[in-house]
Design a protein around this motif. Structure first.
Motif, PDB file in Angstrom:
ATOM      1  N   LEU A  33       0.833  -1.210   0.000  1.00 28.51           N
ATOM      2  CA  LEU A  33       0.000   0.000   0.000  1.00 28.51           C
ATOM      3  C   LEU A  33       0.865   1.256   0.000  1.00 28.51           C
ATOM      4  O   LEU A  33       0.563   2.236  -0.702  1.00 28.51           O
ATOM      5  CB  LEU A  33      -0.931  -0.003   1.216  1.00 28.51           C
ATOM      6  CG  LEU A  33      -2.139  -0.928   1.142  1.00 28.51           C
ATOM      7  CD1 LEU A  33      -2.842  -0.994   2.493  1.00 28.51           C
ATOM      8  CD2 LEU A  33      -3.126  -0.440   0.072  1.00 28.51           C
ATOM      9  N   ARG A  34       1.937   1.239   0.780  1.00 26.60           N
ATOM     10  CA  ARG A  34       2.844   2.392   0.792  1.00 26.60           C
ATOM     11  C   ARG A  34       3.503   2.566  -0.577  1.00 26.60           C
ATOM     12  O   ARG A  34       3.638   3.689  -1.079  1.00 26.60           O
ATOM     13  CB  ARG A  34       3.906   2.223   1.882  1.00 26.60           C
ATOM     14  CG  ARG A  34       3.370   2.387   3.298  1.00 26.60           C
ATOM     15  CD  ARG A  34       4.480   2.496   4.313  1.00 26.60           C
ATOM     16  NE  ARG A  34       5.285   1.275   4.394  1.00 26.60           N
ATOM     17  CZ  ARG A  34       4.969   0.217   5.153  1.00 26.60           C
ATOM     18  NH1 ARG A  34       3.867   0.242   5.891  1.00 26.60           N
ATOM     19  NH2 ARG A  34       5.739  -0.846   5.186  1.00 26.60           N
ATOM     20  N   ALA A  35       3.903   1.427  -1.179  1.00 22.48           N
ATOM     21  CA  ALA A  35       4.509   1.506  -2.511  1.00 22.48           C
ATOM     22  C   ALA A  35       3.511   2.067  -3.519  1.00 22.48           C
ATOM     23  O   ALA A  35       3.869   2.922  -4.342  1.00 22.48           O
ATOM     24  CB  ALA A  35       4.975   0.115  -2.948  1.00 22.48           C
ATOM     25  N   PHE A  36       2.263   1.622  -3.438  1.00 21.67           N
ATOM     26  CA  PHE A  36       1.259   2.093  -4.388  1.00 21.67           C
ATOM     27  C   PHE A  36       1.009   3.587  -4.213  1.00 21.67           C
ATOM     28  O   PHE A  36       0.878   4.326  -5.203  1.00 21.67           O
ATOM     29  CB  PHE A  36      -0.047   1.318  -4.211  1.00 21.67           C
ATOM     30  CG  PHE A  36      -1.055   1.604  -5.285  1.00 21.67           C
ATOM     31  CD1 PHE A  36      -0.956   1.002  -6.526  1.00 21.67           C
ATOM     32  CD2 PHE A  36      -2.096   2.487  -5.066  1.00 21.67           C
ATOM     33  CE1 PHE A  36      -1.865   1.283  -7.540  1.00 21.67           C
ATOM     34  CE2 PHE A  36      -3.023   2.775  -6.057  1.00 21.67           C
ATOM     35  CZ  PHE A  36      -2.904   2.163  -7.304  1.00 21.67           C
ATOM     36  N   THR A  37       0.941   4.039  -2.984  1.00 20.31           N
ATOM     37  CA  THR A  37       0.730   5.455  -2.717  1.00 20.31           C
ATOM     38  C   THR A  37       1.862   6.296  -3.297  1.00 20.31           C
ATOM     39  O   THR A  37       1.634   7.352  -3.910  1.00 20.31           O
ATOM     40  CB  THR A  37       0.621   5.699  -1.203  1.00 20.31           C
ATOM     41  OG1 THR A  37      -0.515   4.990  -0.685  1.00 20.31           O
ATOM     42  CG2 THR A  37       0.455   7.187  -0.899  1.00 20.31           C
ATOM     43  N   MET A  38       3.105   5.831  -3.138  1.00 25.69           N
ATOM     44  CA  MET A  38       4.252   6.563  -3.658  1.00 25.69           C
ATOM     45  C   MET A  38       4.271   6.558  -5.185  1.00 25.69           C
ATOM     46  O   MET A  38       4.573   7.572  -5.819  1.00 25.69           O
ATOM     47  CB  MET A  38       5.546   5.957  -3.105  1.00 25.69           C
ATOM     48  CG  MET A  38       5.707   6.116  -1.602  1.00 25.69           C
ATOM     49  SD  MET A  38       7.169   5.253  -0.952  1.00 25.69           S
ATOM     50  CE  MET A  38       8.484   6.255  -1.668  1.00 25.69           C
ATOM     51  N   LEU A  39       3.935   5.423  -5.781  1.00 24.72           N
ATOM     52  CA  LEU A  39       3.907   5.329  -7.240  1.00 24.72           C
ATOM     53  C   LEU A  39       2.784   6.185  -7.820  1.00 24.72           C
ATOM     54  O   LEU A  39       2.961   6.865  -8.843  1.00 24.72           O
ATOM     55  CB  LEU A  39       3.739   3.865  -7.660  1.00 24.72           C
ATOM     56  CG  LEU A  39       4.947   2.964  -7.375  1.00 24.72           C
ATOM     57  CD1 LEU A  39       4.546   1.497  -7.425  1.00 24.72           C
ATOM     58  CD2 LEU A  39       6.079   3.235  -8.362  1.00 24.72           C
ATOM     59  N   ARG A  40       1.643   6.153  -7.171  1.00 27.01           N
ATOM     60  CA  ARG A  40       0.496   6.930  -7.636  1.00 27.01           C
ATOM     61  C   ARG A  40       0.800   8.430  -7.618  1.00 27.01           C
ATOM     62  O   ARG A  40       0.367   9.180  -8.505  1.00 27.01           O
ATOM     63  CB  ARG A  40      -0.726   6.622  -6.774  1.00 27.01           C
ATOM     64  CG  ARG A  40      -2.034   7.207  -7.310  1.00 27.01           C
ATOM     65  CD  ARG A  40      -3.212   6.816  -6.432  1.00 27.01           C
ATOM     66  NE  ARG A  40      -4.464   7.222  -7.042  1.00 27.01           N
ATOM     67  CZ  ARG A  40      -4.980   8.441  -6.991  1.00 27.01           C
ATOM     68  NH1 ARG A  40      -4.312   9.390  -6.334  1.00 27.01           N
ATOM     69  NH2 ARG A  40      -6.124   8.723  -7.580  1.00 27.01           N
ATOM     70  N   ALA A  41       1.559   8.860  -6.619  1.00 28.95           N
ATOM     71  CA  ALA A  41       1.895  10.269  -6.501  1.00 28.95           C
ATOM     72  C   ALA A  41       2.778  10.749  -7.658  1.00 28.95           C
ATOM     73  O   ALA A  41       2.856  11.951  -7.934  1.00 28.95           O
ATOM     74  CB  ALA A  41       2.601  10.537  -5.173  1.00 28.95           C
ATOM     75  N   GLN A  42       3.436   9.813  -8.352  1.00 23.73           N
ATOM     76  CA  GLN A  42       4.319  10.167  -9.462  1.00 23.73           C
ATOM     77  C   GLN A  42       3.594  10.145 -10.809  1.00 23.73           C
ATOM     78  O   GLN A  42       4.167  10.531 -11.827  1.00 23.73           O
ATOM     79  CB  GLN A  42       5.494   9.183  -9.519  1.00 23.73           C
ATOM     80  CG  GLN A  42       6.336   9.192  -8.258  1.00 23.73           C
ATOM     81  CD  GLN A  42       7.358   8.067  -8.247  1.00 23.73           C
ATOM     82  OE1 GLN A  42       8.549   8.319  -8.341  1.00 23.73           O
ATOM     83  NE2 GLN A  42       6.902   6.838  -8.140  1.00 23.73           N
ATOM     84  N   ALA A  43       2.342   9.683 -10.818  1.00 17.03           N
ATOM     85  CA  ALA A  43       1.608   9.502 -12.063  1.00 17.03           C
ATOM     86  C   ALA A  43       0.784  10.722 -12.434  1.00 17.03           C
ATOM     87  O   ALA A  43       0.465  11.563 -11.599  1.00 17.03           O
ATOM     88  CB  ALA A  43       0.693   8.275 -11.936  1.00 17.03           C
ATOM     89  N   VAL A  44       0.444  10.802 -13.721  1.00 15.43           N
ATOM     90  CA  VAL A  44      -0.496  11.821 -14.202  1.00 15.43           C
ATOM     91  C   VAL A  44      -1.798  11.122 -14.554  1.00 15.43           C
ATOM     92  O   VAL A  44      -1.815   9.953 -14.952  1.00 15.43           O
ATOM     93  CB  VAL A  44       0.053  12.570 -15.430  1.00 15.43           C
ATOM     94  CG1 VAL A  44       1.318  13.327 -15.053  1.00 15.43           C
ATOM     95  CG2 VAL A  44       0.312  11.623 -16.602  1.00 15.43           C
ATOM     96  N   PHE A  45      -2.900  11.840 -14.408  1.00 13.70           N
ATOM     97  CA  PHE A  45      -4.222  11.259 -14.617  1.00 13.70           C
ATOM     98  C   PHE A  45      -5.037  12.136 -15.572  1.00 13.70           C
ATOM     99  O   PHE A  45      -4.585  13.187 -16.015  1.00 13.70           O
ATOM    100  CB  PHE A  45      -4.949  11.114 -13.276  1.00 13.70           C
ATOM    101  CG  PHE A  45      -4.319  10.129 -12.338  1.00 13.70           C
ATOM    102  CD1 PHE A  45      -4.811   8.833 -12.241  1.00 13.70           C
ATOM    103  CD2 PHE A  45      -3.228  10.490 -11.550  1.00 13.70           C
ATOM    104  CE1 PHE A  45      -4.235   7.924 -11.379  1.00 13.70           C
ATOM    105  CE2 PHE A  45      -2.640   9.574 -10.680  1.00 13.70           C
ATOM    106  CZ  PHE A  45      -3.147   8.286 -10.607  1.00 13.70           C
ATOM    107  N   GLY A  46      -6.245  11.682 -15.869  1.00 10.45           N
ATOM    108  CA  GLY A  46      -7.163  12.487 -16.664  1.00 10.45           C
ATOM    109  C   GLY A  46      -6.647  12.790 -18.052  1.00 10.45           C
ATOM    110  O   GLY A  46      -6.123  11.918 -18.753  1.00 10.45           O
ATOM    111  N   ALA A  47      -6.777  14.048 -18.451  1.00 12.02           N
ATOM    112  CA  ALA A  47      -6.405  14.463 -19.803  1.00 12.02           C
ATOM    113  C   ALA A  47      -4.929  14.206 -20.086  1.00 12.02           C
ATOM    114  O   ALA A  47      -4.559  13.836 -21.207  1.00 12.02           O
ATOM    115  CB  ALA A  47      -6.732  15.940 -19.989  1.00 12.02           C
TER     116      ALA A  47
END
Length: 286
Positions: A253-267
């Motif tokens: 879960l911590r890894a996913f949170t950190m990876l998600r913070a580096q991603a772009v979403f939407g448009a």
């Protein structure tokens, strides 16, 4: 065995060692009281050998903690399930493997997925699945027809995402390289990327992409699935890891949170997908 499973095995051995020490027993005394060989006791405590359920029962009785037998056996079973050799697992056949997971996906309220090398299974088009499992059949020497069986079994699962039911939510984080790894053919890949672009617009789906060249707070790693924060699964070349242990799930879960913070979403994410489709078209034209 994965590092996670090996660590769990060592931790379990330490827990049994502490029970022995709390009971005031030496290894030799435990051997005399339990009937277990002294060498076996040492190997178990150092995480070099798995105890059987009978060993756990004898160990606990000798240490005066028989009440802990059910709990420790449950933990040991969990450790044994952490690592599944693919060659043994795949003998059941792809249709059985893919279909067996259907109930898990249906009951999962929130599925969090990270992938660094390929499109997540639940988002794959039939031709993308077929190409992947054709390669897997060659790698693992599987019987003919396994790719078709995998396609037939996996597609119903995808409808949970594309149709939506008001209960299931999905969060996907992919490395940018997933878009440029051509599976099957450029045509197969364009179709796959088109599906991703459409899925990225669904209200119950969050699809993020980690751009190339981004300064990383966490490096890329093996893909993993987290089901309702109660089960984590990951696949490697030679086997699959799974765990329901809170500590293991917490790490992912911590890894996913950190990876998600580096991603772009939407448009921004959809633009990356469209650019990947354009690159495929350009490469074909040249």
């Amino acid at each position: 065995m994965t590092e996670h499973a090996q660590s769990a095995k060592r931790a379990f051995g330490i827990r049994l060692r502490d029970l022995r020490k709390d009971a005031g027993l030496t290894g030799r005394q435990l051997a005399d009281a339990s009937g277990l060989h002294n060498t076996k006791i040492s190997r178990i405590e150092h995480g070099q050998q798995n105890p059987s359920e009978a060993d756990i029962r004898q160990w606990c009785i000798a240490c005066g903690v028989a009440r802990m037998i059910p709990e420790l056996i449950a933990v040991q079973r969990e450790i044994e399930q952490m690592w599944v050799e693919w060659r043994r697992h795949l003998r059941a056949g792809q249709r059985h493997i893919q279909s067996r997971a259907a109930a898990l996906y249906e009951k999962t309220g929130l599925l969090c997925v990270y992938e660094s090398t390929r499109v997540p299974g639940i988002l794959q088009t039939p031709r993308y699945v077929r190409a992947l499992f054709t390669a897997a059949s060659a790698l693992y020497d599987l019987p003919e027809g396994e790719a078709e069986a995998a396609v037939a079994a996996r597609m119903p699962r995808q409808k949970l995402v594309t149709a939506g039911n008001g209960r299931n939510r999905y969060c996907f984080v992919l490395e940018a390289g997933v878009l440029d790894t051509v599976i099957g053919s450029p045509e197969v890949m364009r179709e796959q990327l088109g599906l991703l672009a459409g899925i990225a617009t669904l209200p119950h789906v969050s699809l993020g992409l980690i751009p190339r060249g981004k300064t990383r707070s966490l490096y890329p790693g093996e893909g993993f699935y987290i089901f309702d924060e109660t089960l984590v699964r990951s696949e490697l070349w030679s086997g699959g890891f799974r765990s329901t242990q809170p500590e293991e799930i917490g790490t992912y879960l911590r890894a996913f949170t950190m990876l998600r913070a580096q991603a772009v979403f939407g448009a921004a994410a959809r633009a990356m997908i469209e650019q990947a489709i354009e690159r495929l078209q350009t490469d074909e034209n040249t």
